[in-house]
Design an enzyme around this catalytic site. Structure first.
Site, short mmCIF file in Angstrom:
data_model
loop_
_atom_site.label_atom_id
_atom_site.label_comp_id
_atom_site.label_asym_id
_atom_site.label_seq_id
_atom_site.Cartn_x
_atom_site.Cartn_y
_atom_site.Cartn_z
N LYS A 68 0.83 -1.22 0.00
CA LYS A 68 0.00 0.00 0.00
C LYS A 68 0.86 1.26 0.00
O LYS A 68 0.61 2.19 -0.76
CB LYS A 68 -0.93 0.05 1.23
CG LYS A 68 -1.97 -1.04 1.28
CD LYS A 68 -2.99 -0.80 2.40
CE LYS A 68 -2.38 -0.80 3.80
NZ LYS A 68 -1.70 -2.03 4.21
N ARG A 70 -9.71 1.58 9.05
CA ARG A 70 -9.34 0.21 9.38
C ARG A 70 -10.42 -0.50 10.18
O ARG A 70 -10.29 -1.69 10.44
CB ARG A 70 -8.08 0.24 10.25
CG ARG A 70 -6.77 -0.15 9.56
CD ARG A 70 -5.69 0.09 10.58
NE ARG A 70 -4.46 -0.63 10.36
CZ ARG A 70 -3.42 -0.18 9.67
NH1 ARG A 70 -3.49 0.97 9.04
NH2 ARG A 70 -2.30 -0.88 9.62
N ARG A 98 11.46 -6.46 5.03
CA ARG A 98 11.38 -5.04 5.41
C ARG A 98 11.95 -4.84 6.82
O ARG A 98 12.55 -3.82 7.12
CB ARG A 98 9.93 -4.55 5.34
CG ARG A 98 9.81 -3.05 5.56
CD ARG A 98 8.42 -2.54 5.26
NE ARG A 98 7.47 -2.84 6.32
CZ ARG A 98 6.17 -2.53 6.28
NH1 ARG A 98 5.66 -1.95 5.22
NH2 ARG A 98 5.39 -2.82 7.28
N ARG A 112 11.66 -1.73 11.34
CA ARG A 112 10.41 -1.33 12.01
C ARG A 112 10.10 -2.33 13.12
O ARG A 112 10.05 -3.53 12.89
CB ARG A 112 9.27 -1.32 10.99
CG ARG A 112 8.81 0.06 10.64
CD ARG A 112 7.74 0.02 9.59
NE ARG A 112 6.47 -0.47 10.10
CZ ARG A 112 5.32 -0.33 9.45
NH1 ARG A 112 5.31 0.27 8.29
NH2 ARG A 112 4.20 -0.80 9.95
N ARG A 143 -0.63 -8.69 13.36
CA ARG A 143 -1.17 -7.61 12.52
C ARG A 143 -2.04 -8.19 11.40
O ARG A 143 -3.07 -7.61 11.04
CB ARG A 143 -0.03 -6.77 11.95
CG ARG A 143 0.58 -5.85 13.01
CD ARG A 143 1.92 -5.29 12.58
NE ARG A 143 1.86 -4.50 11.39
CZ ARG A 143 2.86 -4.37 10.52
NH1 ARG A 143 4.01 -4.99 10.73
NH2 ARG A 143 2.73 -3.62 9.47
P1 AMP Z 1 0.72 0.79 8.92
O1 AMP Z 1 1.90 1.62 8.63
O2 AMP Z 1 -0.51 1.19 8.13
O3 AMP Z 1 1.00 -0.70 8.80
O4 AMP Z 1 0.32 1.05 10.45
C1 AMP Z 1 1.22 0.74 11.51
C2 AMP Z 1 0.48 0.74 12.83
O5 AMP Z 1 -0.07 2.04 13.08
C3 AMP Z 1 -0.71 -0.22 12.90
O6 AMP Z 1 -0.32 -1.54 13.22
C4 AMP Z 1 -1.53 0.45 14.00
O7 AMP Z 1 -0.98 0.20 15.27
C5 AMP Z 1 -1.34 1.92 13.70
N1 AMP Z 1 -2.36 2.42 12.75
C6 AMP Z 1 -2.16 2.90 11.50
N2 AMP Z 1 -3.31 3.27 10.92
C7 AMP Z 1 -4.28 3.00 11.82
C8 AMP Z 1 -5.70 3.13 11.80
N3 AMP Z 1 -6.36 3.62 10.75
N4 AMP Z 1 -6.38 2.76 12.93
C9 AMP Z 1 -5.75 2.27 14.01
N5 AMP Z 1 -4.42 2.09 14.08
C10 AMP Z 1 -3.68 2.46 13.00
#
Ligand code: AMP
Length: 197
Positions: free
Chosen positions: A17, A92, A131, A137, A148
């Protein structure tokens, strides 16, 4: 806020994404907004929001809806979003969909399309393993990655049904070279009459 293209990218962690968001953002001339990036930035700078979000992120859980919804309202009200935007990683949860619906309705705007990036779980686990080595990360640790993916299946995958019922979803095979996947997305969007300016 009625002009411009409003896109949403949805798919499991590791589906690409973030990478596609960069490509589409430049093709459509709209800001790519990643709630994950905004949270990581806040964690790094030890802001109040970052301190609240960190434990959820480290565990691979979603940050609570109230925090996330406030953050996205703030971000979408920034003038750079007036001509459209691309959301990556938001919404989400069903509550976040409701929040976004209300926000858009209040601003006399609507989503143009939801791009679903489809990727096999085994492939995304391997991508995230690489990654983790490359970017370090903390939530790319293997057990957190598996969690996740579960959180995605339980809380986010059902949103695809909501958006499909609205006729808004284009499903794209997320496996392949970056340019190949971008090409697939652009072609599917063009079929729906959504073209870059
Ligand atoms: P991502 O970079 O999209 O994989 O997001 C990394 C982490 O940020 C996720 O595992 C959540 O802990 C938090 N996060 C990101 N976007 C959201 C969202 N829309 N709602 C809740 N938590 C989020």
């Amino acid at each position: 806020m009625s002009s411009g293209t409003r896109l949403l990218l949805i798919g499991p962690p590791g589906a690409g994404k973030g990478t596609q968001a960069v490509e589409l953002s430049s093709a459509f001339g709209v800001p790519a907004i990643s709630t994950g990036d905004i949270f990581r930035h806040n964690v790094k700078n030890e802001t109040e929001l970052g301190l609240k979000a960190k434990a959820f992120m480290d565990a691979g859980d979603n940050v609570p809806d109230s925090l996330t919804n406030d953050l996205i309202t703030d971000r979408l009200e920034n003038p750079d979003c007036a001509g459209g935007f691309l959301l990556d990683g938001y919404p989400r949860t069903p509550d976040q969909v409701r929040h976004l619906d209300d926000f858009l309705a209040n601003h006399n705007a609507a989503l143009d399309v939801v791009v679903q990036l489809v990727a096999d779980p085994d492939v995304v686990v391997e991508r995230l393993r690489l990654r983790a080595i490359d970017q370090g990360r903390s939530d790319d640790d293997e057990s957190v990655v598996r969690h996740r993916l579960d959180v995605y299946q339980e809380q986010t995958a059902p949103l695809i049904d909501i958006f499909t019922a609205r006729g808004a979803v284009v499903a794209i095979d997320g496996i392949g070279e970056i340019t190949e996947v971008t090409g697939r997305i652009m072609a599917a969007l063009a079929e729906r009459g959504i073209t870059a300016a």
